[in-house]
Write a protein that holds these residues in place. Structure first.
Motif, short mmCIF file in Angstrom:
data_model
loop_
_atom_site.label_atom_id
_atom_site.label_comp_id
_atom_site.label_asym_id
_atom_site.label_seq_id
_atom_site.Cartn_x
_atom_site.Cartn_y
_atom_site.Cartn_z
N THR A 101 0.85 -1.20 0.00
CA THR A 101 0.00 0.00 0.00
C THR A 101 0.88 1.25 0.00
O THR A 101 2.04 1.20 0.39
CB THR A 101 -0.90 0.04 1.25
OG1 THR A 101 -0.05 0.01 2.41
CG2 THR A 101 -1.87 -1.12 1.30
N SER A 102 0.31 2.34 -0.40
CA SER A 102 1.07 3.60 -0.41
C SER A 102 1.24 4.11 1.02
O SER A 102 0.46 3.78 1.92
CB SER A 102 0.33 4.63 -1.26
OG SER A 102 -1.01 4.74 -0.81
N GLY A 159 6.39 -0.18 -13.53
CA GLY A 159 7.64 0.49 -13.94
C GLY A 159 7.38 1.47 -15.07
O GLY A 159 7.89 2.59 -15.06
N LEU A 160 6.56 1.05 -16.05
CA LEU A 160 6.29 1.95 -17.18
C LEU A 160 5.52 3.18 -16.72
O LEU A 160 5.61 4.24 -17.34
CB LEU A 160 5.51 1.19 -18.26
CG LEU A 160 6.32 0.12 -19.02
CD1 LEU A 160 5.44 -0.63 -20.00
CD2 LEU A 160 7.50 0.76 -19.75
N LEU A 161 4.77 3.03 -15.62
CA LEU A 161 4.05 4.20 -15.08
C LEU A 161 4.99 5.08 -14.25
O LEU A 161 4.56 6.08 -13.68
CB LEU A 161 2.87 3.74 -14.23
CG LEU A 161 1.70 3.15 -15.01
CD1 LEU A 161 0.63 2.60 -14.09
CD2 LEU A 161 1.09 4.20 -15.94
N GLY A 162 6.25 4.64 -14.11
CA GLY A 162 7.25 5.52 -13.52
C GLY A 162 7.69 5.19 -12.12
O GLY A 162 8.45 5.95 -11.52
N MET A 163 7.25 4.07 -11.55
CA MET A 163 7.66 3.78 -10.17
C MET A 163 9.13 3.34 -10.14
O MET A 163 9.51 2.36 -10.77
CB MET A 163 6.80 2.69 -9.55
CG MET A 163 7.19 2.42 -8.11
SD MET A 163 6.08 1.31 -7.28
CE MET A 163 6.95 1.07 -5.73
N PRO A 164 9.98 4.06 -9.42
CA PRO A 164 11.40 3.67 -9.38
C PRO A 164 11.64 2.45 -8.50
O PRO A 164 10.78 2.06 -7.71
CB PRO A 164 12.09 4.90 -8.78
CG PRO A 164 11.04 5.65 -8.07
CD PRO A 164 9.71 5.26 -8.64
N SER A 166 3.61 7.74 -2.97
CA SER A 166 2.44 8.56 -2.66
C SER A 166 1.17 7.90 -3.20
O SER A 166 1.20 7.30 -4.27
CB SER A 166 2.64 9.95 -3.28
OG SER A 166 1.42 10.61 -3.35
N PRO A 167 0.06 8.06 -2.50
CA PRO A 167 -1.21 7.51 -3.04
C PRO A 167 -1.61 8.20 -4.34
O PRO A 167 -2.38 7.64 -5.12
CB PRO A 167 -2.21 7.77 -1.92
CG PRO A 167 -1.56 8.72 -0.96
CD PRO A 167 -0.10 8.64 -1.16
N ASP A 168 -1.08 9.40 -4.57
CA ASP A 168 -1.45 10.13 -5.79
C ASP A 168 -0.81 9.53 -7.05
O ASP A 168 -1.19 9.85 -8.16
CB ASP A 168 -0.98 11.60 -5.69
CG ASP A 168 -1.57 12.27 -4.47
OD1 ASP A 168 -2.67 11.86 -4.06
OD2 ASP A 168 -0.91 13.18 -3.91
N ALA A 169 0.18 8.69 -6.85
CA ALA A 169 0.92 8.17 -8.00
C ALA A 169 0.08 7.20 -8.84
O ALA A 169 0.39 6.97 -10.01
CB ALA A 169 2.19 7.48 -7.53
N GLY A 170 -0.94 6.60 -8.24
CA GLY A 170 -1.78 5.67 -8.98
C GLY A 170 -1.18 4.28 -9.11
O GLY A 170 -1.54 3.52 -10.00
N LEU A 179 -1.72 -1.79 -8.51
CA LEU A 179 -0.69 -2.65 -9.13
C LEU A 179 0.21 -3.26 -8.06
O LEU A 179 0.50 -4.47 -8.08
CB LEU A 179 0.16 -1.81 -10.09
CG LEU A 179 -0.54 -1.38 -11.37
CD1 LEU A 179 0.26 -0.31 -12.09
CD2 LEU A 179 -0.75 -2.58 -12.29
N ASN A 180 0.61 -2.44 -7.12
CA ASN A 180 1.48 -2.95 -6.06
C ASN A 180 0.76 -3.95 -5.16
O ASN A 180 1.34 -4.97 -4.76
CB ASN A 180 2.01 -1.78 -5.21
CG ASN A 180 3.27 -1.19 -5.82
OD1 ASN A 180 4.27 -1.89 -6.00
ND2 ASN A 180 3.23 0.08 -6.17
N LEU A 181 -0.50 -3.65 -4.87
CA LEU A 181 -1.26 -4.59 -4.03
C LEU A 181 -1.40 -5.94 -4.74
O LEU A 181 -1.22 -7.00 -4.15
CB LEU A 181 -2.63 -3.99 -3.68
CG LEU A 181 -3.49 -4.83 -2.74
CD1 LEU A 181 -2.79 -5.02 -1.39
CD2 LEU A 181 -4.86 -4.21 -2.52
#
Lengths: 143, 869
Positions: B83-84, B470-475, B482-486, B490-492
């Motif tokens: 979770t964020s 990753g393609l959405l930009g998560m390093p 942040s929860p704003d990242a969207g 996916l992570n859950l």
């Protein structure tokens, strides 16, 4: 009952262990080509000599390195091919012994395997060398 | 049964049908005798075991335990990322988790488990009774265990490394990573790497030399080819990391500036050294697993592999090309575009030999009549997952795409697809396939299938979605987002997938436990395989084969289904009761039997040596340098004792390997001795280390900022001249000693006078060796003088630091040469060396030849490059 007399094992060829190394010679050439292209490019760009001496000179050197490796590997492949053809030629009548009859077909099979492998590997090395080096002809050196 | 055939004229010739040899009077007595000679002791004594089966299984079990630890770390990581804004763990703890997850999985699980499989399987597949250096295997295992325990202890006590499994500088330097976490990584991993290099020397010599008579290169099992290439890659690939770790540890401990930009160092040097190891490492992990696939698929397809020669060529090609990819991990560090294209092209190129293997596997299945047994299910999982990982690998090989995806979760997804797909799925298939060999029981098909589907679905849920994250930009390597990242769903989903996968692994473990306790009996060759490891009753005996087979094809068991029974009856090579551990060595190419290798028995020495090494490394970790020196002296003492106890004082009379056919033992001569091959392959690893050091010197010279240094090497003709003359003199003296000892070798039948003359020449050889030791000591002292008198202060600039390292490298070689020459001189006088038993002077001469060359190069580079500048 007999015992092997060659206690050093030095007077005999060491099977095809070295043949295996020789079969990979083209790939060593590929490694050498990659390393020298990368090193040459780094020297050209880092020391500023690509500007001082001129890019065409450095490009010429890199192309020469690439071409020399490709030619060397092509020569290796050709020499393997020649020796393989020579193996196929009808052999002169050998001394007919139990040992020769026993070892003969197996030895031919093994030699054939290593020489075909060598041909394959050298062919692959030639294509790989051509593939990694061709950008030298078309891309700017130090961008 | 046919009558025994008369012995051929040449003792090295193979009789056409050795199977026709009479069975010994009592096969039962033979097995009793073999058990007495080869048997592993129980209780505490089992720690002294050196047998390849025991050591291989220890590697596998230990690595699987480390895998569980790495798996728990993975679950913790997924819990944190589920979770964020998650407060489950702080950033330092999280950093330790992902660092240790990568470190454990790469260094303590992947390589050792595959080495363990190779150690267990190879002698059995090759028709041998053991590996070439059983005590080195045991030493290798203990080094691995102690190195691993060092890392796990740090994790348990909260001082684990936290700089990522690649330990990039300057983050891992003393300034940004104070404490001992990074030291634990550098020293623990180096300890484990020493183990891996020992294992590589062991495997490569065993594959080339210790095979069944008649097993030519053309008939070698594919798994042996894969392991041969893998072991060679380890010899070339691990030294750069060992060197990098030593340099970084020296920088952290003593302030020598190899990676410190302010003093002429360069952090990118670490990246180069790491990835010179790191990328071949991917293939070092993949190739053995692919070898297992190439072994299993023909069995379940019911036909020989399609394209044997193409596969061998592909494997060798991959072994080379994988060393030309390392810069593709560094596309974003500012390398010229043209250089990036070289490595991009090489990265795409490596897909071709990989694809050839995949097509060969598919063609084998297509042309055969595949049976969907449990291992096959895991192999299908491998094909799907690995091919997907390969495709994203080709995407990442493209420079523009890599710039976008670099350091994102996309890369994490890709590497897991490649490593889990390319290594874990084949490994699970291999566990199910070969476990009957160890336990003598068959696995449960139903529970294993449940485990497979949970692992397969869980894995894809975790990592397929991670590409999108990753393609959405998560390093990578962030502990919160942040929860704003969207990225929440996916992570859950990835975390849920991770836990499903974990449940699958728990089921698998349960299945393995039940299998070992109550599985139905396997019988001999339960899968109907063609390779030799199934030509023995299961569980396998400590000596593998009561007699060693003659091999005439690639699938000896398919051609001679009764081979196992014949071997058990002692009807083949070395089928007579023996009083020592013996196995046949063959000519590399043809498989012609050449010698009988006499192997050492169980011993505490490997454990003692590894424990001494453990003392040394642990003292280094806590910066207790005086006790570290004592640990090193202890290690040296154990090694000398170990070496002294090998060999024999009498010349060899030969061993009867078949009725009427005798072969000399490996102690007669040197070219057939495992020690000769071992020295050559060890020197190959040494050359790789030296090459890496020279690369580091030239790289800093050319690329690092802050050059030229404020002060060059001072011209000191006296130490330079003494070092040169002494080292060349030592090499010449070692050569003279070798020549003197060999002087009587050409005497065909030696009289009593000849023997006396030969003994005299051996004594004379010992004098030349003593001279070599004396000259070597002079060279060592002169090199030390050179450091003191000529090199600028070592902490002042990277130039001084790397120059000192080069001279230290030369000094270490001359010092080892002194010990070696002195040791062999004593052995000559003690009667361990003769005209026939000539290995040791040959080794001393080889070592001194290399040392002289290395010293010349070091001194040449140090003195000529500044002149050129």
């Amino acid at each position: 009952m007999s015992v092997a007399a060659d206690s050093h094992g030095a007077g005999r060829k060491q099977g095809r262990g070295r043949g295996l190394l020789w079969a990979s010679a083209g790939l060593f050439g590929w490694v050498s080509c990659l390393v020298l292209l990368y090193a040459g490019l780094s020297i050209a760009c880092r020391t500023g000599s690509a500007v001082a001496i001129g890019e065409p000179v450095w490009r010429g050197l890199l192309v020469a390195t690439w071409a020399a490796h490709a030619l060397l590997i092509a020569w290796l492949a050709m020499s393997v091919l020649r020796s393989k053809r020579a193996e196929r030629a009808p052999a002169t009548p050998a001394i007919d012994t139990i040992e020769a009859r026993d070892a003969g077909p197996r030895a031919d099979h093994d030699a054939g395997f290593v020489s075909r492998l060598a041909l394959l590997l050298n062919g692959v090395a030639l294509l790989a060398t051509l593939w990694i080096g061709f950008p030298v002809l078309v891309l700017p050196l130090c961008l | 049964m046919n009558a025994p055939r008369a012995a051929p004229a040449d003792p090295r010739a193979i009789p056409a049908d050795p199977h026709a040899a009479s069975a010994p009077p009592s096969a039962i007595a033979l097995h009793h005798r073999l058990r007495a000679v080869w048997g592993n002791p129980g209780g505490w004594e089992s720690l002294a075991t050196v047998n390849h089966s025991a050591i291989g299984l220890r590697f596998i079990v230990t690595a699987l335990l480390f895998f569980l630890i790495g798996g728990v770390l993975a679950m913790l990581i997924r819990t944190q990322l589920a979770t964020s804004d998650n407060a489950f763990a702080g950033h330092e703890t999280y950093n330790q988790w992902f660092t240790m997850h990568g470190t454990v999985m790469m260094f303590l699980f992947a390589i050792p488990v595959l080495e363990g499989f190779a150690m267990y399987l190879l002698p059995k597949m090759l028709g041998a009774r053991d590996l070439a250096y059983p005590r080195l295997s045991a030493f290798s295992y203990w080094c691995y265990l102690f190195g691993g325990l060092m890392l796990i202890t740090a994790l348990a006590t909260g001082v684990a490394p936290s700089g990522g499994w690649f330990m990039y500088t300057p983050l891992s330097g003393a300034r940004y990573s104070p404490g001992i976490g990074a030291d634990v990584w550098l020293i623990g991993v180096t300890f484990a790497e020493v183990s891996a290099v020992c294992g590589a020397v062991e495997l490569i010599t065993s594959i080339l030399r210790l095979r069944a008579p008649g097993m030519s290169l053309a008939r070698m099992p594919l798994f042996a080819w894969y392991m041969l290439v893998t072991a060679a890659m380890m010899l070339a690939g691990f030294p750069p990391l060992i060197l990098g770790s030593i340099l970084l540890e020296i920088e952290r401990a003593f302030g020598w500036p190899f990676f410190d930009v302010a003093r002429g160092g360069d952090p990118l040097l670490w990246q180069h050294l790491f990835w010179l190891f790191g990328h071949p490492e991917v293939y070092i992990i993949f190739l053995p697993a692919a070898g297992m696939v190439s072994t299993m698929i023909p069995v379940f397809a019911g036909r020989p592999i399609v394209g044997y020669r193409w596969i061998v060529a592909s494997v060798i090609t991959m072994g080379f090309i994988s060393f030309g990819l390392w810069v593709h991990h560094m596309f974003t560090v500012g390398i010229p575009h043209l250089a990036q294209v070289f490595f991009s092209a090489a990265s795409m190129l490596v897909a071709v030999p990989t694809a050839i293997q995949v097509f060969a596997w598919i063609a084998t299945l297509w042309a055969g009549r595949p049976v969907l047994r449990l291992p096959m299910l895991y192999l299908f999982g491998f094909l799907v997952v690995f091919v997907t990982g390969g495709l994203t690998g080709v995407m990442l090989a493209l420079v523009p795409f890599d710039w976008q995806a670099h350091d994102t979760q996309f890369v994490v997804a890709h590497l897991h697809y490649v490593l889990v797909g390319g290594m874990v799925f084949p490994l699970l298939a291999a566990i199910y396939y070969w476990l009957p060999h160890v336990t003598g029981r068959m696995p449960s098909e139903s529970l294993g299938k449940w485990a497979f589907w949970l692992i397969f679905v869980g894995f894809n849920l975790t990592f397929l979605l991670m590409h999108l994250t990753g393609l959405l930009g998560m390093p990578r390597r962030v502990h919160v987002y942040s929860p704003d990242a969207g990225w929440d769903w996916l992570n859950l989903s990835s975390s849920i997938g991770g836990f499903i996968q974990a449940i699958g692994f728990v089921l698998l473990l349960l299945d393995l436990y039940l299998h070992a306790r109550m599985g139905r009996g396997a019988g001999r060759n339960p899968w109907g395989a063609g390779t030799l490891e199934w030509a023995m009753p299961t569980p396998a005996s400590d000596y593998n084969f009561a007699s060693q087979p003659r091999v005439d094809s690639r699938q000896p068991l398919w051609d001679r289904p009764a081979l196992g029974a014949e071997l058990a009856a002692g009807r083949h090579y070395l089928g007579a009761p023996a009083t020592r551990r013996e196995t046949i060595s063959v000519d590399v190419g043809s498989g012609r039997p050449e010698r009988v290798v006499v192997l050492p028995g169980n011993s505490w020495l490997p454990l003692q040596a590894a424990a001494a090494a453990g003392v040394f490394f642990t003292c280094l970790l806590f910066k207790l340098y005086l006790p570290a020196l004592l640990g090193f002296a202890l290690l040296l003492a154990v090694i000398v004792r170990w070496a002294w106890r090998t060999g024999q004082r009498d010349d060899d009379q030969g061993v009867e390997v078949l009725p009427g056919l005798r072969l000399l033992s490996h102690r007669a001569g040197y070219r057939h001795a495992p020690g000769w091959a071992g020295m050559q392959f060890s020197l190959a690893a040494d050359v790789a280390l030296f090459g890496s050091l020279l690369f580091g010197y030239l790289y800093l010279w050319l690329i690092a900022p802050g050059w030229p240094p404020p002060q060059w090497l001072a011209w000191q003709p006296w130490p330079l001249g003494i070092a040169l003359v002494a080292v060349l003199g030592a090499a010449w003296a070692a050569g003279r000693a070798r020549a003197l000892n060999r002087a009587g070798a050409l005497v065909p039948s030696m009289s009593r006078a000849d023997h006396a003359s030969a003994a005299t020449s051996t004594i004379a050889a010992s004098r030349w060796l003593a001279l070599a030791a004396l000259l070597g000591a002079s060279a060592t002292a002169a090199l030390g003088w050179l450091i003191a008198a000529a090199v600028p202060p070592v902490t002042s600039h990277a130039y001084a630091a790397v120059s000192t390292m080069l001279i230290v490298y030369a000094m270490m070689h001359t010092a080892i040469g002194v010990l070696l020459a002195g040791f062999v001189a004593c052995r000559c006088r003690a009667g361990f060396v003769s005209v026939q038993r000539c290995l040791e002077p040959e080794l001393a001469r080889l070592w001194w030849g290399y040392t002289a060359l290395a010293v010349l190069i070091v001194l040449g580079v140090l003195h000529l490059l500044p002149v050129a500048q």
